[in-house]
Motif scaffolding. Structure first.
Motif, mmCIF file in Angstrom:
data_model
loop_
_atom_site.group_PDB
_atom_site.id
_atom_site.type_symbol
_atom_site.label_atom_id
_atom_site.label_comp_id
_atom_site.label_asym_id
_atom_site.label_seq_id
_atom_site.Cartn_x
_atom_site.Cartn_y
_atom_site.Cartn_z
ATOM 1 N N ILE A 25 0.832 -1.206 0.000
ATOM 2 C CA ILE A 25 0.000 0.000 0.000
ATOM 3 C C ILE A 25 0.865 1.254 0.000
ATOM 4 C CG2 ILE A 25 -1.653 1.332 1.384
ATOM 5 C CD1 ILE A 25 -2.825 -1.445 2.187
ATOM 6 N N ILE A 26 1.939 1.228 0.775
ATOM 7 C CA ILE A 26 2.862 2.364 0.799
ATOM 8 C C ILE A 26 3.463 2.601 -0.585
ATOM 9 C CG2 ILE A 26 5.079 3.179 1.713
ATOM 10 C CD1 ILE A 26 4.328 1.624 4.322
ATOM 11 N N GLY A 27 3.801 1.504 -1.267
ATOM 12 C CA GLY A 27 4.407 1.632 -2.591
ATOM 13 C C GLY A 27 3.421 1.991 -3.679
ATOM 14 N N GLU A 28 2.223 1.401 -3.657
ATOM 15 C CA GLU A 28 1.255 1.584 -4.737
ATOM 16 C C GLU A 28 0.398 2.834 -4.591
ATOM 17 O OE1 GLU A 28 0.749 -0.194 -7.526
ATOM 18 O OE2 GLU A 28 2.466 -1.479 -7.058
ATOM 19 N N TYR A 29 0.190 3.270 -3.356
ATOM 20 C CA TYR A 29 -0.741 4.380 -3.136
ATOM 21 C C TYR A 29 -0.070 5.538 -2.397
ATOM 22 C CZ TYR A 29 -4.115 0.799 -4.407
ATOM 23 O OH TYR A 29 -4.805 -0.192 -5.076
ATOM 24 N N SER A 30 1.150 5.816 -2.787
ATOM 25 C CA SER A 30 1.898 6.921 -2.175
ATOM 26 C C SER A 30 1.113 8.224 -2.273
ATOM 27 C CB SER A 30 3.246 7.072 -2.883
ATOM 28 O OG SER A 30 3.947 8.183 -2.382
ATOM 29 N N THR A 60 -1.500 9.004 -0.401
ATOM 30 C CA THR A 60 -2.856 8.873 0.129
ATOM 31 C C THR A 60 -2.823 8.800 1.661
ATOM 32 O OG1 THR A 60 -2.825 6.450 0.062
ATOM 33 C CG2 THR A 60 -3.577 7.605 -1.921
ATOM 34 N N LYS A 61 -3.983 9.033 2.255
ATOM 35 C CA LYS A 61 -4.100 8.927 3.705
ATOM 36 C C LYS A 61 -3.868 7.486 4.158
ATOM 37 C CE LYS A 61 -7.371 12.766 3.973
ATOM 38 N NZ LYS A 61 -8.771 13.170 4.268
ATOM 39 N N ALA A 62 -4.308 6.541 3.330
ATOM 40 C CA ALA A 62 -4.123 5.123 3.664
ATOM 41 C C ALA A 62 -2.643 4.766 3.695
ATOM 42 C CB ALA A 62 -4.851 4.251 2.642
ATOM 43 N N ALA A 63 -1.870 5.261 2.737
ATOM 44 C CA ALA A 63 -0.430 4.988 2.713
ATOM 45 C C ALA A 63 0.255 5.620 3.923
ATOM 46 C CB ALA A 63 0.185 5.512 1.420
ATOM 47 N N ASN A 64 -0.213 6.787 4.312
ATOM 48 C CA ASN A 64 0.357 7.442 5.489
ATOM 49 C C ASN A 64 0.125 6.603 6.739
ATOM 50 O OD1 ASN A 64 1.623 9.681 6.894
ATOM 51 N ND2 ASN A 64 -0.418 10.225 7.623
ATOM 52 N N LEU A 65 -1.098 6.130 6.912
ATOM 53 C CA LEU A 65 -1.411 5.282 8.066
ATOM 54 C C LEU A 65 -0.645 3.963 7.985
ATOM 55 C CD1 LEU A 65 -3.009 4.912 10.647
ATOM 56 C CD2 LEU A 65 -4.934 4.069 9.283
ATOM 57 N N ALA A 66 -0.442 3.458 6.779
ATOM 58 C CA ALA A 66 0.335 2.232 6.604
ATOM 59 C C ALA A 66 1.777 2.426 7.054
ATOM 60 C CB ALA A 66 0.284 1.791 5.145
ATOM 61 N N ASN A 67 2.329 3.630 6.865
ATOM 62 C CA ASN A 67 3.675 3.919 7.372
ATOM 63 C C ASN A 67 3.736 3.758 8.892
ATOM 64 O OD1 ASN A 67 5.533 4.644 5.243
ATOM 65 N ND2 ASN A 67 4.266 6.437 4.850
ATOM 66 N N TYR A 68 2.710 4.261 9.552
ATOM 67 C CA TYR A 68 2.646 4.135 11.021
ATOM 68 C C TYR A 68 2.594 2.658 11.431
ATOM 69 C CZ TYR A 68 0.473 3.961 15.636
ATOM 70 O OH TYR A 68 0.173 3.648 16.937
ATOM 71 N N ALA A 69 1.665 1.922 10.848
ATOM 72 C CA ALA A 69 1.493 0.515 11.222
ATOM 73 C C ALA A 69 2.735 -0.305 10.874
ATOM 74 C CB ALA A 69 0.258 -0.064 10.523
ATOM 75 N N ALA A 70 3.371 -0.010 9.739
ATOM 76 C CA ALA A 70 4.590 -0.724 9.349
ATOM 77 C C ALA A 70 5.713 -0.439 10.343
ATOM 78 C CB ALA A 70 5.012 -0.312 7.942
ATOM 79 N N GLY A 71 5.838 0.815 10.757
ATOM 80 C CA GLY A 71 6.876 1.161 11.729
ATOM 81 C C GLY A 71 6.696 0.438 13.046
ATOM 82 N N VAL A 72 5.463 0.407 13.532
ATOM 83 C CA VAL A 72 5.180 -0.288 14.799
ATOM 84 C C VAL A 72 5.413 -1.789 14.631
ATOM 85 C CG1 VAL A 72 3.374 -0.864 16.471
ATOM 86 C CG2 VAL A 72 3.558 1.470 15.594
ATOM 87 N N SER A 73 5.049 -2.331 13.475
ATOM 88 C CA SER A 73 5.255 -3.767 13.213
ATOM 89 C C SER A 73 6.745 -4.104 13.256
ATOM 90 C CB SER A 73 4.664 -4.145 11.854
ATOM 91 O OG SER A 73 3.268 -3.956 11.834
ATOM 92 N N TYR A 74 7.557 -3.311 12.576
ATOM 93 C CA TYR A 74 9.000 -3.562 12.570
ATOM 94 C C TYR A 74 9.601 -3.393 13.962
ATOM 95 C CZ TYR A 74 9.546 -4.025 7.514
ATOM 96 O OH TYR A 74 9.494 -4.483 6.213
ATOM 97 N N LEU A 75 9.057 -2.489 14.754
ATOM 98 C CA LEU A 75 9.540 -2.320 16.131
ATOM 99 C C LEU A 75 9.328 -3.608 16.923
ATOM 100 C CD1 LEU A 75 10.631 -0.443 18.389
ATOM 101 C CD2 LEU A 75 8.254 0.237 18.826
#
Length: 255
Positions: free
Chosen positions: A122-127, A129-144
């Protein structure tokens, strides 16, 4: 030249006649100046008509293009991205509730499954967008949670928020990643950003404690004491208030 005459009044003598002539001449000059200015403006407009119309056309095209982009491209893209985000966010939500299998669920959230997009897709395909922004947050927490701290910092720093709980948690999570990497000074900086993002009874005592511990590790006893005392005074019912007196004692000794 434009002329102007007063009506119904005749000069009584030559002095008054001279004054009247001067007034009429001055008034005439004013009108003449206005006529000349208007004429020059009209001439300038006539000479530059194509240029002016060109500018107006460019502005109009730009406005229409922006409105068209928002209506026919960005809005559908936002809708599609939001729909795609539902699937990986469900894995993300489950991971936060099921510690025993959290790692596998965070991995599914990041990469997707069963032909569905993951957060990274989603981050790559929908850069943008609000969804991609929220995906950045969730991805960061996941990697943590997956102990991939550099990636956690990268994605969390790409997350944009206007403040509030999301901002506090994202800044605090970056602080956690830096603490795990042994970069305590950076961690303290982000814990302090989390504290500034929002003041509430849930996140504030958490980051007060984390900031206090980081400050203690850096030998900043006075700063640590301030954070621990805030927990004791402002959040006595919080989980962080339990045992805070011990931290206060350590901070006092470190001054």
């Amino acid at each position: 030249m434009a002329t102007y005459k007063k009506r119904g009044h005749k000069p009584k003598n030559k002095a008054e006649e001279a004054r009247q002539w001067a007034e009429e001449s001055t008034t005439a000059e004013v009108f003449n100046t206005l006529d000349t200015s208007a004429s020059r403006t009209e001439q300038w407009v006539a000479r530059n008509q194509n240029y002016i119309l060109g500018i107006i056309g460019v502005v109009a095209v730009g406005v229409l293009a922006y409105l068209g982009y928002e209506k026919f491209i960005q809005e559908p893209k936002e809708t599609t991205a939001s729909n795609e985000l539902f699937y990986p966010m469900e894995y993300f939500r489950q991971a936060q509730q099921q510690d025993a299998i959290a790692d596998s669920l965070y991995t599914l959230a990041l990469n997707g499954a069963e032909g569905k997009y993951g957060l990274l897709d989603i981050i790559g395909e929908y850069s943008g967008t609000k969804a991609a922004n929220l995906a950045n947050y969730a991805a960061g927490v996941s990697y943590l949670h997956l102990d991939q701290y550099d990636k956690a910092i990268s994605y969390l720093e790409d997350f944009k928020s206007d403040g509030g709980t999301y901002e506090a948690v994202s800044q605090g999570a970056i602080g956690d990643a830096f603490m795990e990497l042994g970069q305590t000074s950076d961690a303290l900086n982000y814990y302090e950003k989390a504290l500034k993002a929002e003041d509430n009874e849930f996140t504030t005592p958490v980051y007060l404690q984390k900031a206090g511990i980081a400050a203690l590790e850096l030998g900043q006893g006075a700063k640590a004491l301030g954070y621990f005392e805030r927990i004791s005074e402002e959040f006595p019912q919080s989980a962080q208030a339990n045992g805070v007196e011990g931290y206060i004692g350590r901070a006092q000794a470190a001054q």
